[in-house]
Design a protein around this motif. Structure first.
Motif, PDB file in Angstrom:
ATOM      1  N   LEU A   1       0.681  -0.791   0.104  1.00  0.00           N
ATOM      2  CA  LEU A   1      -0.283  -0.333  -0.247  1.00  0.00           C
ATOM      3  C   LEU A   1       1.217   1.237  -0.202  1.00  0.00           C
ATOM      4  O   LEU A   1       2.209   1.564   0.804  1.00  0.00           O
ATOM      5  CB  LEU A   1      -0.914   0.298   1.102  1.00  0.00           C
TER       6      LEU A   1
ATOM      7  N   PRO B   1       0.332   5.616  -1.296  1.00  0.00           N
ATOM      8  CA  PRO B   1       0.362   6.354  -2.053  1.00  0.00           C
ATOM      9  C   PRO B   1       1.546   6.916  -3.504  1.00  0.00           C
ATOM     10  O   PRO B   1       1.207   5.974  -3.485  1.00  0.00           O
ATOM     11  CB  PRO B   1       0.398   8.095  -1.592  1.00  0.00           C
ATOM     12  N   ASN B   2       0.463   8.057  -4.174  1.00  0.00           N
ATOM     13  CA  ASN B   2       1.041   8.005  -5.737  1.00  0.00           C
ATOM     14  C   ASN B   2       2.572   8.056  -5.751  1.00  0.00           C
ATOM     15  O   ASN B   2       3.029   8.666  -4.936  1.00  0.00           O
ATOM     16  CB  ASN B   2       0.534   8.825  -6.624  1.00  0.00           C
TER      17      ASN B   2
ATOM     18  N   GLU C   1      -3.054  -2.953  -8.863  1.00  0.00           N
ATOM     19  CA  GLU C   1      -4.542  -2.401  -9.076  1.00  0.00           C
ATOM     20  C   GLU C   1      -5.538  -2.842  -9.294  1.00  0.00           C
ATOM     21  O   GLU C   1      -6.449  -2.872 -10.271  1.00  0.00           O
ATOM     22  CB  GLU C   1      -4.449  -1.169  -9.202  1.00  0.00           C
TER      23      GLU C   1
ATOM     24  N   THR D   1      -0.821  -5.201  -5.021  1.00  0.00           N
ATOM     25  CA  THR D   1      -1.116  -3.134  -4.582  1.00  0.00           C
ATOM     26  C   THR D   1      -2.794  -2.996  -4.544  1.00  0.00           C
ATOM     27  O   THR D   1      -3.129  -3.374  -5.422  1.00  0.00           O
ATOM     28  CB  THR D   1      -0.127  -2.283  -5.605  1.00  0.00           C
ATOM     29  N   THR D   2      -2.802  -1.873  -3.823  1.00  0.00           N
ATOM     30  CA  THR D   2      -4.400  -1.436  -4.225  1.00  0.00           C
ATOM     31  C   THR D   2      -4.233   0.338  -3.046  1.00  0.00           C
ATOM     32  O   THR D   2      -3.600   0.684  -2.108  1.00  0.00           O
ATOM     33  CB  THR D   2      -5.437  -2.521  -3.363  1.00  0.00           C
ATOM     34  N   HIS D   3      -5.353   0.713  -3.648  1.00  0.00           N
ATOM     35  CA  HIS D   3      -5.442   2.084  -3.330  1.00  0.00           C
ATOM     36  C   HIS D   3      -7.010   2.254  -1.944  1.00  0.00           C
ATOM     37  O   HIS D   3      -6.956   3.238  -1.290  1.00  0.00           O
ATOM     38  CB  HIS D   3      -5.657   3.297  -3.915  1.00  0.00           C
ATOM     39  N   TYR D   4      -7.161   0.633  -2.101  1.00  0.00           N
ATOM     40  CA  TYR D   4      -8.500   0.786  -1.382  1.00  0.00           C
ATOM     41  C   TYR D   4      -8.259   0.243   0.575  1.00  0.00           C
ATOM     42  O   TYR D   4      -7.475  -0.647   0.174  1.00  0.00           O
ATOM     43  CB  TYR D   4      -9.316  -0.117  -2.556  1.00  0.00           C
TER      44      TYR D   4
ATOM     45  N   GLU E   1      -7.079   2.318   7.369  1.00  0.00           N
ATOM     46  CA  GLU E   1      -6.689   3.981   6.536  1.00  0.00           C
ATOM     47  C   GLU E   1      -6.360   4.792   7.424  1.00  0.00           C
ATOM     48  O   GLU E   1      -5.019   5.675   7.253  1.00  0.00           O
ATOM     49  CB  GLU E   1      -8.356   4.414   6.315  1.00  0.00           C
TER      50      GLU E   1
END
Length: 302
Positions: free
Chosen positions: A38, A40-41, A159, A189-192, A289
């Protein structure tokens, strides 16, 4: 009994000019584990994945994938690994079945396996549909099927649920769980963050090319030692009375809610029950989160 290791990443570094994309990353993934990366961009997630897959050579450090080095291109490893990239490209005008048959032919896959994979990802009824006519969620599931068609031991998913609607995301979760239930190792990988908290056995949180934390989601949340938030209707009681409740550390009120922060929720909830103010009450504990934001910050990343 020692668990066998499917992937060992040891102190890898990778720079693009002056930019350090990966800066001393190390971790291990056990066989059969669902491991999430995990961040950020620009955190270095995709570069780390590409190095682990053998698509890129690190400037320094080493990778051991299923007991072997994946770079330079290791032909012996190709049948044992499946890769789904962020952007999937399919052959034009081929149906879902034909796409899988084409990928499977590279590994000598039989037609029975094609049927099995279509069933696994919920596309059996779309076997004769051209890829261009599939929905976004269906294309993502087809992409995963292509990565799994040759029955690899380890699967890399970059993602896989990006840009999907909530229903499609949840459907794909079931597919990912089914893959792990078959004994496969998954690195993704994921942003969630809610997704990672539900699916992953362990997660590594990255930023600026480094791993900031690595553990099970539950332990990362527990170590955060964040307050529990009890949320009530704004008219449920006066603010002064809420501040006097046992266990209340902080009280905030706005037009929609009265929120009490506490690190001792039991006496607070007991006091609210005595006052008969439990109707509509919500309790929000810390989540992955919260851990993520504490480690990486809240500023916008382009």
């Amino acid at each position: 009994m020692t668990t066998a290791r499917a992937l060992v990443v040891d102190d890898i570094h990778m720079s693009y000019g002056d930019f350090k994309a990966v800066d001393g990353v190390s971790f291990e993934v056990a066989e059969g584990e669902f491991f999430g990366i995990l961040g950020p961009n620009g955190a270095g997630k995709t570069t780390t994945m590409e190095i682990a897959e053998g698509l890129r050579e690190p400037d320094s450090g080493s990778i051991e994938l299923l007991g072997e080095s994946p770079f330079p291109r290791n032909l012996a490893l190709l049948p044992r690994m499946g890769v789904q990239l962020q952007a999937s490209a399919f052959f034009e005008k081929l149906t879902a079945r034909e796409q899988l048959e084409t990928f499977g032919s590279l590994y000598g896959v039989r037609s029975a396996r094609i049927d099995e994979m279509l069933e696994l990802v919920g596309l059996a009824d779309k076997a004769g549909t051209q890829e261009a006519k599939l929905s976004g969620g269906q294309r993502q599931r087809l992409s995963i099927a292509c990565a799994l068609v040759h029955d690899p031991d380890i699967v890399f998913l970059d993602e896989p649920t990006a840009a999907l609607d909530p229903q499609s995301r949840r459907n794909l979760w079931d597919v990912l769980r089914a893959i792990q239930d078959r004994g496969k190792t998954i690195v993704y990988t994921t942003h969630y963050l809610d997704e990672a908290e539900v699916l992953c056995d362990r997660v590594a949180i990255m930023d600026h090319g480094r791993i900031l934390a690595l553990d099970t989601p539950a332990r990362l949340v527990r170590d955060l030692d964040a307050a529990t938030h009890v949320i009530l209707e704004p008219t449920s009681m006066p603010v002064t009375e809420a501040r006097a409740l046992p266990g209340a550390d902080n009280v905030a009120v706005d037009e929609t809610s009265l929120t009490i922060a506490t690190r001792r929720p039991a006496p607070l909830l007991a006091a609210l029950a005595e006052r008969g103010t439990l109707d509509g009450l919500q309790v929000r504990t810390a989540t992955l989160e919260d851990v993520f934001l504490q480690l990486t910050g809240r500023e916008y990343r382009a």
